[in-house]
Design an enzyme around this catalytic site. Structure first.
Site, PDB file in Angstrom:
ATOM      1  CB  CYS A  83      -1.268   0.048   1.168  1.00  0.00           C
ATOM      2  SG  CYS A  83      -2.424   0.758   1.364  1.00  0.00           S
ATOM      3  CE  LYS A 158      -6.864  -1.114   4.830  1.00  0.00           C
ATOM      4  NZ  LYS A 158      -6.100  -1.250   3.628  1.00  0.00           N
ATOM      5  CE  LYS A 211      -7.368  -4.281   8.218  1.00  0.00           C
ATOM      6  NZ  LYS A 211      -5.873  -2.937   7.267  1.00  0.00           N
TER       7      LYS A 211
END
Length: 288
Positions: A83, A158, A211
């Site tokens: 990321c 996510k 997540k």
């Protein structure tokens, strides 16, 4: 993090530390002895800029850490977070254009980061940015550069969650403006998770992740039931921290609460659990 001999406790995450590469190797060896099969690395660079260039630098802190771990603890699996938010001065997960994240311009930088991690010796890469098309871009880049054997664990579902707070403090990665709801998922929506997971699988993901974990046990279960790939779940910083905070106040038996939380994630269908509590759980299991 950069430096030598650094082991600095992270206040919102009890028992967790910022580690320089030398201390990280010691920590990795210790957790491997506990029977933990893998670690996932996050970097806190010395400098940040608009493009997160320290994230894909050949001498970046994560690249150095990968090489050091693999030379000293070769049998542990090293996974890397892919990321830009930890490396950008603005704290967003992608390139900024006209005060917004430019999805397509970000893909090349993510692919470059993943390749740099593989070149340093990573065993698996885990893109957490939630950009559309990121898995495909990374898969193509890895294959092109001779890393076809490196699997991708995609942060496929996510959510834009409040439970990331302690991590963002630790990684100094909170957005400097706006938020991440334009590219992370709405907590109210579970159907979108199925579409996101399906897209990442079609692009070449080898493992798919949900997540956070405990607030999304229903999503873990749906992913497990609908897709025939390994499912990972991330017990994130806020989940970990709130159990420890309640234990410090005497409101919960911390060890039993942590084991119950982890068991619920496993029961929901997770094959892999990422958690800051891995060492304490491993010690608990060894003690029977």
């Amino acid at each position: 993090m950069p430096g030598k001999g650094v082991k600095a406790e992270i206040p919102p995450l009890p028992g967790q530390y910022h580690l320089s590469v030398d201390r990280l190797v010691e920590e990795t060896a210790a957790v491997y002895e506990l029977g933990i099969p893998a670690v996932i690395l996050f970097g806190l660079p010395e400098t940040k800029d608009e493009t997160g260039s320290s994230g894909y630098a050949d001498d970046g802190v994560v690249q150095q850490a990968i090489a050091a771990i693999k030379s000293q603890v070769p049998d542990i699996m090293v996974i890397t977070d892919v990321c830009l938010c930890e490396y950008t001065s603005h704290g967003h997960c992608g390139m900024i254009k006209d005060n917004d994240v430019d999805n397509d311009a970000t893909l090349d930088l993510l692919a470059r980061t993943a390749v740099s991690h593989a070149a340093a010796g990573a065993d698996m890469v885990a893109p957490s940015d939630m950009m559309d098309g990121h898995v495909q871009a990374i898969r193509k880049a890895l294959d092109r550069e001779g890393f076809a054997q490196i699997p991708i664990m995609a942060y496929a579902a996510k959510y834009a969650s409040v439970f990331y707070g302690p991590f963002r403090d630790a990684a100094e990665s909170a957005p400097q403006f706006g938020d991440r709801r334009s590219y992370q998922m709405d907590p109210c929506n579970s159907r979108e998770a199925m579409r996101e997971v399906s897209l990442d699988i079609a692009e070449g993901a080898d493992i798919v992740m949900v997540k956070p974990a405990m607030p999304y046990l229903d999503v873990i279960r749906r992913v497990r039931d609908e897709f025939d790939l390994p499912v990972a779940a991330y017990q994130v910083s806020g989940e970990f921290a709130m159990i420890h905070a309640a234990a410090r106040m005497g409101w919960l038996d911390g060890e039993r609460a942590m084991m119950e939380a982890i068991t619920s994630i496993r029961r929901a269908g997770a094959d892999i659990i990422i958690t800051y509590a891995a060492p304490e759980i491993a010690r608990h299991l060894q003690a029977g």
